[in-house]
Each structure stands twice: as structure tokens, then as C-alpha cells.
Design a protein around this motif. Structure first.
Motif, PDB file in Angstrom:
ATOM      1  N   THR A   1      37.381  23.705  41.401  1.00 11.12           N
ATOM      2  CA  THR A   1      37.030  23.365  40.017  1.00 11.12           C
ATOM      3  C   THR A   1      35.734  24.044  39.599  1.00 11.12           C
ATOM      4  OG1 THR A   1      38.107  21.207  40.281  1.00 11.12           O
ATOM      5  CG2 THR A   1      36.574  21.465  38.431  1.00 11.12           C
ATOM      6  N   ARG A   2      34.728  24.014  40.483  1.00  8.13           N
ATOM      7  CA  ARG A   2      33.428  24.600  40.149  1.00  8.13           C
ATOM      8  C   ARG A   2      33.505  26.127  40.024  1.00  8.13           C
ATOM      9  NH1 ARG A   2      30.365  20.336  38.376  1.00  8.13           N
ATOM     10  NH2 ARG A   2      30.019  18.777  40.022  1.00  8.13           N
ATOM     11  N   GLU A   3      34.233  26.749  40.934  1.00  6.84           N
ATOM     12  CA  GLU A   3      34.220  28.208  40.997  1.00  6.84           C
ATOM     13  C   GLU A   3      35.332  28.869  40.192  1.00  6.84           C
ATOM     14  OE1 GLU A   3      31.672  29.351  42.053  1.00  6.84           O
ATOM     15  OE2 GLU A   3      31.041  28.695  44.052  1.00  6.84           O
ATOM     16  N   ALA A   4      36.259  28.105  39.650  1.00  3.41           N
ATOM     17  CA  ALA A   4      37.411  28.709  38.962  1.00  3.41           C
ATOM     18  C   ALA A   4      37.013  29.679  37.853  1.00  3.41           C
ATOM     19  CB  ALA A   4      38.325  27.611  38.420  1.00  3.41           C
ATOM     20  N   PRO A   5      36.062  29.341  36.965  1.00  3.91           N
ATOM     21  CA  PRO A   5      35.712  30.305  35.908  1.00  3.91           C
ATOM     22  C   PRO A   5      35.142  31.613  36.463  1.00  3.91           C
ATOM     23  CG  PRO A   5      34.840  28.118  35.408  1.00  3.91           C
ATOM     24  CD  PRO A   5      35.305  28.087  36.826  1.00  3.91           C
ATOM     25  N   TYR A   6      34.411  31.509  37.566  1.00  2.00           N
ATOM     26  CA  TYR A   6      33.779  32.702  38.135  1.00  2.00           C
ATOM     27  C   TYR A   6      34.796  33.524  38.924  1.00  2.00           C
ATOM     28  CZ  TYR A   6      30.098  29.496  36.867  1.00  2.00           C
ATOM     29  OH  TYR A   6      29.311  28.624  36.168  1.00  2.00           O
ATOM     30  N   ILE A   7      35.751  32.863  39.551  1.00  2.00           N
ATOM     31  CA  ILE A   7      36.854  33.592  40.178  1.00  2.00           C
ATOM     32  C   ILE A   7      37.638  34.358  39.124  1.00  2.00           C
ATOM     33  CG2 ILE A   7      39.029  33.321  41.420  1.00  2.00           C
ATOM     34  CD1 ILE A   7      37.804  30.968  42.901  1.00  2.00           C
ATOM     35  N   GLN A   8      37.855  33.704  37.983  1.00  2.00           N
ATOM     36  CA  GLN A   8      38.571  34.367  36.893  1.00  2.00           C
ATOM     37  C   GLN A   8      37.802  35.591  36.407  1.00  2.00           C
ATOM     38  OE1 GLN A   8      41.681  33.159  35.603  1.00  2.00           O
ATOM     39  NE2 GLN A   8      41.660  35.235  34.815  1.00  2.00           N
TER      40      GLN A   8
ATOM     41  N   PRO B   1      43.346  31.465  39.059  1.00  2.00           N
ATOM     42  CA  PRO B   1      42.253  31.183  40.002  1.00  2.00           C
ATOM     43  C   PRO B   1      42.677  30.298  41.170  1.00  2.00           C
ATOM     44  CG  PRO B   1      41.468  30.999  37.748  1.00  2.00           C
ATOM     45  CD  PRO B   1      42.951  31.171  37.665  1.00  2.00           C
ATOM     46  N   GLN B   2      43.547  29.337  40.920  1.00  2.00           N
ATOM     47  CA  GLN B   2      43.972  28.465  42.019  1.00  2.00           C
ATOM     48  C   GLN B   2      44.789  29.244  43.046  1.00  2.00           C
ATOM     49  OE1 GLN B   2      45.811  24.799  40.811  1.00  2.00           O
ATOM     50  NE2 GLN B   2      46.585  24.324  42.851  1.00  2.00           N
ATOM     51  N   THR B   3      45.715  30.057  42.550  1.00  2.00           N
ATOM     52  CA  THR B   3      46.509  30.885  43.472  1.00  2.00           C
ATOM     53  C   THR B   3      45.614  31.850  44.232  1.00  2.00           C
ATOM     54  OG1 THR B   3      48.377  30.743  41.948  1.00  2.00           O
ATOM     55  CG2 THR B   3      48.462  32.446  43.619  1.00  2.00           C
ATOM     56  N   PHE B   4      44.645  32.439  43.520  1.00  2.00           N
ATOM     57  CA  PHE B   4      43.725  33.378  44.157  1.00  2.00           C
ATOM     58  C   PHE B   4      42.862  32.663  45.194  1.00  2.00           C
ATOM     59  CE2 PHE B   4      39.958  35.984  44.583  1.00  2.00           C
ATOM     60  CZ  PHE B   4      40.450  37.272  44.533  1.00  2.00           C
ATOM     61  N   TYR B   5      42.410  31.491  44.874  1.00  2.00           N
ATOM     62  CA  TYR B   5      41.551  30.723  45.785  1.00  2.00           C
ATOM     63  C   TYR B   5      42.281  30.424  47.091  1.00  2.00           C
ATOM     64  CZ  TYR B   5      38.809  26.781  47.569  1.00  2.00           C
ATOM     65  OH  TYR B   5      38.070  25.936  48.366  1.00  2.00           O
ATOM     66  N   ASN B   6      43.547  30.049  46.992  1.00  4.51           N
ATOM     67  CA  ASN B   6      44.332  29.708  48.179  1.00  4.51           C
ATOM     68  C   ASN B   6      45.022  30.913  48.812  1.00  4.51           C
ATOM     69  OD1 ASN B   6      43.862  26.837  48.104  1.00  4.51           O
ATOM     70  ND2 ASN B   6      45.236  26.751  46.339  1.00  4.51           N
ATOM     71  N   GLN B   7      44.979  32.068  48.104  1.00  7.22           N
ATOM     72  CA  GLN B   7      45.683  33.267  48.570  1.00  7.22           C
ATOM     73  C   GLN B   7      47.139  32.946  48.904  1.00  7.22           C
ATOM     74  OE1 GLN B   7      44.291  36.641  48.736  1.00  7.22           O
ATOM     75  NE2 GLN B   7      43.062  35.430  47.312  1.00  7.22           N
ATOM     76  N   GLU B   8      47.772  32.214  47.989  1.00  5.93           N
ATOM     77  CA  GLU B   8      49.142  31.772  48.218  1.00  5.93           C
ATOM     78  C   GLU B   8      50.140  32.925  48.209  1.00  5.93           C
ATOM     79  OE1 GLU B   8      49.933  28.927  45.227  1.00  5.93           O
ATOM     80  OE2 GLU B   8      48.334  27.542  45.829  1.00  5.93           O
ATOM     81  N   ASP B   9      49.827  33.978  47.427  1.00  9.38           N
ATOM     82  CA  ASP B   9      50.795  35.065  47.288  1.00  9.38           C
ATOM     83  C   ASP B   9      50.125  36.413  47.539  1.00  9.38           C
ATOM     84  OD1 ASP B   9      53.276  36.169  46.813  1.00  9.38           O
ATOM     85  OD2 ASP B   9      52.967  36.340  44.649  1.00  9.38           O
ATOM     86  N   ALA B  10      49.198  36.438  48.494  1.00  5.56           N
ATOM     87  CA  ALA B  10      48.508  37.693  48.811  1.00  5.56           C
ATOM     88  C   ALA B  10      49.469  38.657  49.504  1.00  5.56           C
ATOM     89  CB  ALA B  10      47.297  37.422  49.689  1.00  5.56           C
ATOM     90  N   TRP B  11      49.341  39.948  49.184  1.00  3.73           N
ATOM     91  CA  TRP B  11      50.187  40.975  49.763  1.00  3.73           C
ATOM     92  C   TRP B  11      49.337  41.910  50.608  1.00  3.73           C
ATOM     93  CZ3 TRP B  11      52.637  42.675  44.436  1.00  3.73           C
ATOM     94  CH2 TRP B  11      53.378  41.611  43.917  1.00  3.73           C
ATOM     95  N   GLU B  12      50.009  42.851  51.217  1.00  6.08           N
ATOM     96  CA  GLU B  12      49.343  43.925  51.934  1.00  6.08           C
ATOM     97  C   GLU B  12      50.282  45.118  52.014  1.00  6.08           C
ATOM     98  OE1 GLU B  12      48.442  42.910  55.952  1.00  6.08           O
ATOM     99  OE2 GLU B  12      50.441  42.123  56.364  1.00  6.08           O
TER     100      GLU B  12
END
Length: 886
Positions: free
Chosen positions: A314-321, A679-690
Motif C-alpha cells: 500500500t505504501r509503495e504502490a504509487p512509487y512502484i507505478q 503495482p500489486q502484480t509487479f510487487y509479487n512478480q506474479e507474471d515475471a518472464w525471462e
């Protein structure tokens, strides 16, 4: 008699002095003259003087600025602030007489001192002159940072210059303050005042300088705030400032700036009125406390532990965005188009004409496997060499298709030692000759098909090469003199040898003994001066490696590692992609991936410039490919006439432009994580690729992008594309397929095909495992090995055809006892777990079609490998294959 003696002595003196003077000038000016003549030979004489003079103009301007600061203040202090003082003490009177004499001659002291100080302080501008010019000429980027609302161009161009200028100004003002304090102290000692105080004019002068220093101190805090946008304290989660920086650090910086202003005012009051001492002490204590809190982790750690960590998302979501948006913009990923790929579960009913076109453009050969074939069959003479294989697309007999091609370049190192004479190296063997070209798709049961081959080149309709001579290329090119009286070797055909005379305007004309002398000194080759084989038309061609050529002209550009040859209007051209980069894009994550062809830190990258080099004349033309890139626009403003718009490029060359593979690899390496825009998906890296990797024996090779001509962007149009498969992070099944266009309006257009999360699409590593475990393929490979051949598998190509993701790979045989030239033996076609091996793509697809139908009829229950487990490398005959997965 006397006249004759005078004439004789004079003539003798001239004959002795002139050569000495000429040699002296040649030695002293050889580098300068050679560069000047070389630039002029390319019609870039004005550009040469610009690059030479800009540095001194910027440096001279900085020296004048700081000289005015030093000299004006010293002169003001020495000339206009003196006043009569009582002379009741003898010592004071003597000091006063010394001081008066010093005032009369102060100009002779302050002038050289001020100039010396100005040169020292301004010296950094001499080395960063181009950065200063870019700051003065750069356009607005049209987007702002999310914290301070400043245009991105401010960070790319202004901020680095401000930081440099801040340091120089602070040094100048501190030196000036110390000098003035010393001056006024000596003056006060020579002419003491009542009450022991400096006179009012001196106090006022020192107050102004001290006030400027404090204002610069406030500027330091402003720079500290701006540099928060480049903090990496939150990596690996995200890059840039977060909750602690915005809610704690930034207010502390603002408070310190206010306190610095207050301290400056109190200090000036104290110097002029002797009042405000206690308040100044309190302000200094407060400033020390605020600065200490800003630079120690106590407060930020406490905020992170008690305010951020329990509610981090919640705190970091705007900055992640902010970080997501900035990074996507910096790597030009904002406009990536995503599509769902309609995976087809049923078999093809037939091989349609559209599928035939698809199959005709599948590159069965890869560049590394094809290079030995070209060398064995088409180098023809030992003094020719193919440095590498290029990929292109041409209309061959009315059919738009993908091809491989290579330039036959001169390779003098292969000449027999007895033929390594100065005449042969400098006058005879001056150039390469022609290109060869083959279609991308080949069949194993047919001989190699050639579109262009032989010396002189024989070609199919529409691919004729009217000027096959290659004087400039990517190989090792020594300087040559052409044309010359010995005449140049052109080519050998049968028992005949063709000679030629260079008719281009490349290089530098050897029109005088002085030029020959200078070049002889420059290259350390006295024969350049002594040879009698030059003519009035002779030119010295040097810097013939096109990359060396381009770097000499424009060292600021980042060159793609793979320049390529193109045939256009019967002539040969080298096309070099060039990028612009910066490490100053606010909030964007710096690149730290596996692709390191850029030798500097960066977090901003653009496919900005296309460079075309004529293989015959060596002419170098620059075209701005991205007019929205502020860096490229700044360069074009600094050097008017050097960079041309894309509309000026000939259409015949435009058709061969391609998006740089190396840049696309970097973009997709970044996109593998930054496609997650939530931001939530990015925070959890739910769908990170390589980018996928494939294991071969003990090595793991990373898959990189490759060119293929398919209808992946527009269904109704076959286009030349770069494609790159992507897998989920830590897994081996394929998650997406990235495509970027290279033709027409689709150039640079990125489309990413996502595969449905509920559908298993096998990745390259898994398919590689299936191929290794196939008993029929293992049996064939074992048989070939027993017959004395070395079998290896080539590049694995992913080809989405009619809704089916198909993998295609060639098997190449190399005879271990004779020539190592590879021969295409079979073609592997795989769909999922089904693998076939055939002599042609058409046959392979038909076999695969039958396998799919048979499987659907039998409907066997098969256990699929877990997608998150690496494929097992079977210990069968395929372990002997040297596969290249690039």
C-alpha cells in the motif's frame, strides 16, 4: 663572380632548408593534417572544424566567465575600496607606502593570477564540451517526471551540466573569498581603522561573495533532492525513491535548504552588525541535526520498520507505478501491443498456400552454420574472406522472401608470404569482390540454392550487382593507393586475370610531394614517398573498416555490433544501426542484464540513427531514425548538415533497414519484468518472464532474437520481423512471443503474443528434451556418427503457423576426416511432444500432420513434464551434437 656565388649559396641553402622545414612541419602537424584531409575527402570539412573549435569555444567561454569573476572582484577590491587612514604609527606608514605601491601595480599581479585561476577552474568544461552544447541545443522531451514535474530533457541534459557547473562555481567563489579575505586583511594591517573593524566597503564586498556561496549551498540541497530520483535503495523490488524518501528524506532536504538560507542571513548580519551570534549558533546546530538525520539511516529505518513494512504494498504502490511508467518510457516500451495467440488444438487439414509461404521463409540454416559453407564454396581465392553472414529480405523473381548473404572481402593475411610485398599490399590487392546470397529455407535432399554466386557475380533477375568492388567493409583493411600505375587486381576467372583502376572519390588525393611526405610519416611507410607508381588521380584509402570510420566521425554514437551488407540499385552498401543512450532518465531502472554491447551505464535507449556507408566510395551518410529522440535531435542541431532526415534516404536502401537485434534483446530483457503494469502484480512478480535458456551438455545458452519473415503483425501481409520467445521466470514452458516489425509503417512496432495461462505451450528447453529423447532421431544420429560424420543441431526456430506453435531445427553433418563444411542432412519439425525428422519442411509438416491425426484417433493418456522443472538431458547419441541455440 660574386653574384654567381651568392646565387649558388642561396640555392643550396633553399635545397637544404626546404626539406628540413617540410619534414619538421610534417612531423608536427601530421595527425592534424591527415584528419583534416580525411574529413574533407568525405565532404565533412566544416564538421571537422566544428568538432575542433566547439571544444575551445566552450572552454574559452568558461574561462572568460571565471576570469571576469576573479579579475573583476580582485580589481574592485584593489582599486576602489581604498581610503586614507591615519598614519600616527611609523610601521603603519611604511606598510601603507608598500600598499600604495602595490595598488599602482596591482594589474600586473591580478591579471595573470585571475587568468590562471580561471583556466584551472574551467578545465572540466574542456573535456565535457559536447555535454554543454547538448544542454544548449536540446529540445523538450514532452514528458515530465512524476515528483518535481520537470521535463525529462532537464534530467538528460541540464542536470549533468548543472552539477558540473555547480562544482566549478563553488570552487571559484571559495577561492575568490579566500583571496579577498587575504587582500582586505593585508589592507587593514597596512591602514588600520578605529575600533579594529574592516571598512564598510570591504565588509559589503565580502558579504556579497559569502551570500553567493550560501545561495550555491541551497542549490546543492536542490541537487540532492533531484538525485533522489536515481536512488537504488529499494532494489530489487523497484528503482527510484519510495515512501521513506518522499515522506522523510525530501522534507529533511527542504528543511536543510531553509536553514542554510537562514544561516547565511545571520552570518551576514553578524559580520556587518555584530549581532545575531546566538541565533546563528542555534541555526548551525539545527542544520547539523537535520543533515545528520538525512544521511544516517536511523529515521528512514524506523519509518520503514514501523510504517512501511507492515503495509509495504500500500505504501509503495504509487512509487512502484512511477518506476514502471518511467522504465517503460525510457526503453520505448510504452506502446507495446499485446495480443492473445489463438492456440489451435486440432491438426491442420492441409498445407495451404499461406502455410507454403510461411515455410518458404523459415531460416533453416543459421549464420554460424552457413559461414563455413560460404567459405568453402564461394571464397574461391585465398585472398578473399567472408567475415560473417548477414540476414536480409529481397524480392526474388517477384516473391518477397528472406535470404542470407555475405560480402566477399579482401583478406591479405592469407596471401603466401612470398607475395606479401609492399606493391601487392599497397597497390595490387586493394579490394574485395561481390556478394553471395542464398534463400533462408533450404531442403536437405537438394543441392544448395544460390541467388547470387561466383566471380564475376551471377545472379537471378532483379539482384544484379553492377559495382561489385568492395573497398570498405568490416574486415581487416590496410591502407591502399588507388588507382596507380601498377593497376589493381580486380578478379580472376579461369585462366584470365582482370585488372582495374579505382574510379571513386574515396580517400585522400595524393597530389603533392608534401602530402606523400606527411602520409609516409603518419603510417611509418617511406615507400609512400619514394614510390613512382602514383598518378595524378591516385588516392590514399585508409580507415576502411566502416566501424573505425564511423567512430572517428561520430564517437558519441553507440554502434550495433552487427553492421550488414545490402544490395540496392546495383551497388553495395553497409548499413550500421546506431543507438543513443543516457544514464539520466528519472525514475527508470538502469540496465544490468546479460546483453552488454553498450560500454557505459544507461537507463535510456533509442534506435536513433541509421548510417549508410558506400562499399566502393566509403561515403558515410547519417539519418535520424527517431525524430522524437531528444539526444539525436540535439546532435543534429549541434552539427547541422551531418544528420539528415529519413526522407533523404534513397528508397532502395530504406527497404533494407532492420531493427537492431541487440537493442531488441535489451528491450525484451527489460520488458520481461516491466510488462507487469499493475503495482500489486509487479510487487509479487506474479507474471515475471525471462528469456529462455537451453541446456546443451554442461552449457546453458540463452535464446536471443532472430529474424524471420512471417505474417505475425498483419495477418494479410508477410513482413520481415524479429521474434523472441519468452518463458515464465524459473519455468520452461513458453509464456509469450515478442515480435517487432521491420517493414514500412510497422518498423519498430512491438507486438507481444500472450499464450493462455491455462494452456501449456512447450518452451525451447522442453522441446529440446523431446528431440533428444526421440528414438528415431537418436538412431539416425548414431548411424551418422558411426559413418565418420559429426552431427549437430542448428538454431531452434519458433514458427507460429496457422494457430500452431511449431519448432523447426536443422541437423547438419560435418565430415571428420575431410572438409568440415556442414551439410544439411535433415530437418526436425516438432509440435509439442510430437517430433518428426524429414528432408524438407513440407515433408516434415505433412508427417507432423499425420502424427497429430493419429494421436487424436488413439487419444493416448500421456504424462506431461512439469513446466517448472528443467528438462532432463538424455544420455543418448544426441550428446555428440554441437547445437547452437542463439
Amino acid at each position: 663572380m660574386r653574384t654567381w656565388k651568392v646565387v649558388s649559396v642561396t640555392t643550396l641553402a633553399i635545397l637544404v632548408i626546404l626539406p628540413v622545414v617540410g619534414i619538421g612541419l610534417g612531423i608536427a602537424l601530421r595527425d592534424f593534417l591527415v584528419d583534416l584531409w580525411w574529413f574533407q575527402g568525405l565532404d565533412y570539412g566544416l564538421y571537422f572544424w566544428q568538432r575542433l573549435l566547439y571544444r575551445y569555444l566552450v572552454f574559452g567561454g568558461a574561462v572568460l566567465l571565471f576570469f571576469a569573476v576573479f579579475f573583476g572582484n580582485f580589481w574592485l577590491g584593489a582599486k576602489y575600496l581604498g581610503a586614507p587612514a591615519p598614519a600616527h604609527q611609523q610601521t603603519a606608514t611604511r606598510l601603507r607606502r608598500v600598499y600604495e605601491r602595490f595598488k599602482k601595480r596591482s594589474l600586473a599581479f591580478y591579471l595573470p593570477l585571475s587568468l590562471a585561476l580561471a583556466v584551472i577552474v574551467a578545465l572540466p568544461m574542456f573535456f565535457d564540451w559536447e555535454r554543454v552544447l547538448m544542454y544548449l541545443t536540446a529540445p523538450a522531451a514532452g514528458s515530465a517526471d512524476p515528483v518535481f514535474g520537470l521535463d525529462v530533457s532537464f534530467y538528460l541534459f541540464a542536470l549533468p551540466v548543472y552539477l558540473l557547473l555547480y562544482t566549478e562555481l563553488m570552487v571559484a567563489l571559495v577561492v575568490l573569498l579566500l583571496g579577498l579575505v587575504l587582500l582586505y586583511w593585508l589592507e587593514h594591517r597596512a591602514m588600520p581603522r578605529e575600533h579594529g573593524r574592516l571598512r564598510r566597503g570591504a565588509r559589503l564586498h565580502l558579504s556579497v561573495v559569502l551570500g553567493l556561496i550560501f545561495l550555491l549551498g541551497v542549490g546543492w540541497f536542490a541537487g540532492d533532492a533531484l538525485l533522489l530520483l536515481y536512488t537504488d535503495d529499494h532494489l530489487p523490488l523497484f528503482y527510484g525513491p519510495g515512501y521513506e524518501e518522499m515522506r522523510v528524506t525530501l522534507p529533511l532536504i527542504g528543511g536543510a535548504a531553509v536553514l542554510a538560507l537562514i544561516i547565511g542571513g545571520l552570518l551576514l548580519s553578524l559580520l556587518n552588525t555584530a549581532k545575531g551570534g546566538p541565533a546563528l549558533v542555534v541555526a548551525l546546530v539545527l542544520l547539523a541535526a537535520v543533515v545528520g538525520l538525512r544521511h544516517t539511516p536511523f529515521v528512514t529505518d524506523a519509518v520503514h520498520r514501523y510504517a512501511v513494512k507492515p503495509n509495504e504494498l500500500t505504501r509503495e504502490a504509487p512509487y512502484i507505478q512511477n518506476n514502471i511508467q518511467a522504465t517503460r518510457a525510457a526503453y520505448e516500451l510504452t506502446d507495446v501491443e499485446t495480443r492473445e495467440y489463438p492456440v489451435r488444438d486440432t491438426a491442420w487439414e492441409e498445407i495451404t498456400p499461406e502455410m507454403e509461404l510461411n515455410l518458404h521463409n523459415i531460416p533453416i540454416w543459421d549464420e554460424e552454420a552457413l559461414l563455413p559453407v560460404y567459405r568453402e564454396l564461394q571464397e574461391i581465392r585465398p585472398y578473399y574472406a567472408f567475415e560473417g553472414i548477414d540476414v536480409g529480405r529481397y524480392s526474388v523473381e517477384g516473391v518477397y522472401q528472406q535470404v542470407f548473404l555475405a560480402a566477399r572481402e579482401i583478406h591479405l593475411r592469407a596471401l603466401h608470404p612470398e607475395r606479401q610485398t609492399w606493391v601487392n599490399r599497397w597497390l595490387k590487392y586493394t579490394h574485395g569482390y561481390g556478394v553471395v546470397m542464398t534463400p533462408a529455407s533450404q531442403a536437405a535432399d537438394q543441392p544448395m540454392e544460390w541467388y547470387v554466386q561466383g566471380i564475376p557475380p551471377e545472379s537471378v533477375a532483379g539482384l544484379s550487382v553492377d559495382e561489385p568492388a568492395i573497398y570498405y567493409g568490416v574486415g581487416t583493411y590496410a591502407p591502399v593507393i588507388a588507382p596507380n600505375a601498377s593497376r589493381e587486381f580486380d578478379f580472376a576467372s579461369g585462366d584470365t586475370t582482370a585488372l582495374t583502376d579505382y574510379a571513386g572519390d574515396g580517400g585522400v588525393a595524393l597530389g603533392s610531394l608534401f602530402r606523400k611526405l606527411v602520409f609516409a610519416l603518419y603510417f611509418g611507410e617511406p615507400n609512400i614517398f619514394y614510390t613512382t607508381q602514383t598518378t595524378d588521380a591516385s588516392r590514399l584509402l585508409f580507415r576502411r573498416d566502416i566501424r573505425e570510420r564511423i567512430r572517428k566521425l561520430t564517437p558519441e554514437l553507440i554502434l550495433d555490433p552487427n553492421p550488414y551488407i545490402a544490395v540496392a540499385d546495383g551497388r553495395l552498401y553497409w548499413i550500421q544501426n546506431a543507438a543513443t543512450a543516457s544514464a539520466w532518465y528519472p525514475y527508470a531502472k538502469p540496465y544490468d542484464g546479460a546483453f552488454d554491447y553498450i560500454d557505459r551505464p544507461f537507463n535510456y535507449l533509442r534506435d536513433a540513427v541509421k548510417i549508410v556507408v558506400d562499399a566502393y566510395n566509403g561515403d558515410v551518410s547519417y539519418y535520424v531514425a527517431d525524430p522524437k529522440d531528444p539526444i539525436a535531435v540535439a546532435y543534429s542541431r549541434i552539427y547541422p548538415g551531418l544528420y539528415q532526415p529519413m526522407s533523404a534516404m534513397p528508397d532502395a536502401i530504406k527497404t533494407h533497414l532492420r531493427y537492431p537485434k541487440s537493442l531488441f534483446d535489451v528491450q525484451m530483457d527489460v520488458y520481461a519484468r516491466y510488462h507487469q503494469t499493475d503495482p500489486q502484480t509487479f510487487y509479487n512478480q506474479e507474471d515475471a518472464w525471462e528469456l529462455p535458456s537451453v541446456q546443451w551438455r554442461d552449457d546453458v545458452d540463452r535464446v536471443t532474437a532472430y529474424y524471420v519473415t512471417l505474417n505475425l503483425i498483419d495477418e494479410d501481409r508477410f513482413e520481415y520481423n524479429l521474434i523472441l520467445p519468452m518463458t515464465p521466470l524459473g519455468q520452461n514452458n513458453m509464456r509469450a512471443l515478442a515480435v517487432i516489425g521491420n517493414d514500412g509503417d510497422n518498423y519498430g512496432r512491438i507486438v507481444v503474443y500472450n499464450f493462455p495461462k491455462g494452456t501449456l505451450v512447450y518452451g525451447p528447453a522442453q522441446v529440446n528434451s523431446f528431440i533428444r529423447q526421440d528414438p528415431h532421431i537418436s538412431q539416425e544420429l548414431t548411424l551418422w556418427r558411426q559413418q565418420g560424420s559429426k552431427a549437430r543441431r542448428g538454431r531452434m526456430v519458433v514458427a507460429p503457423v496457422e494457430g500452431v506453435v511449431t519448432y523447426i531445427q536443422g541437423i547438419f553433418l560435418e565430415a571428420t576426416a575431410t572438409s568440415p563444411m556442414p551439410q544439411l542432412a535433415r530437418i526436425i519439425v516438432s509440435q509439442g511432444r510430437l517430433v518428426t525428422m524429414a528432408s524438407s519442411l513440407e515433408e516434415g509438416f505433412r508427417d507432423l500432420h499425420e502424427l497429430v491425426l493419429r494421436q487424436q484417433e488413439e487419444d493416448p493418456v500421456q504424462e506431461l513434464p512439469a513446466p517448472d522443472e528443467p528438462p532432463e538431458v538424455a544420455g543418448d547419441a544426441t550428446d555428440a551434437a554441437d547445437a547452437d541455440q542463439r
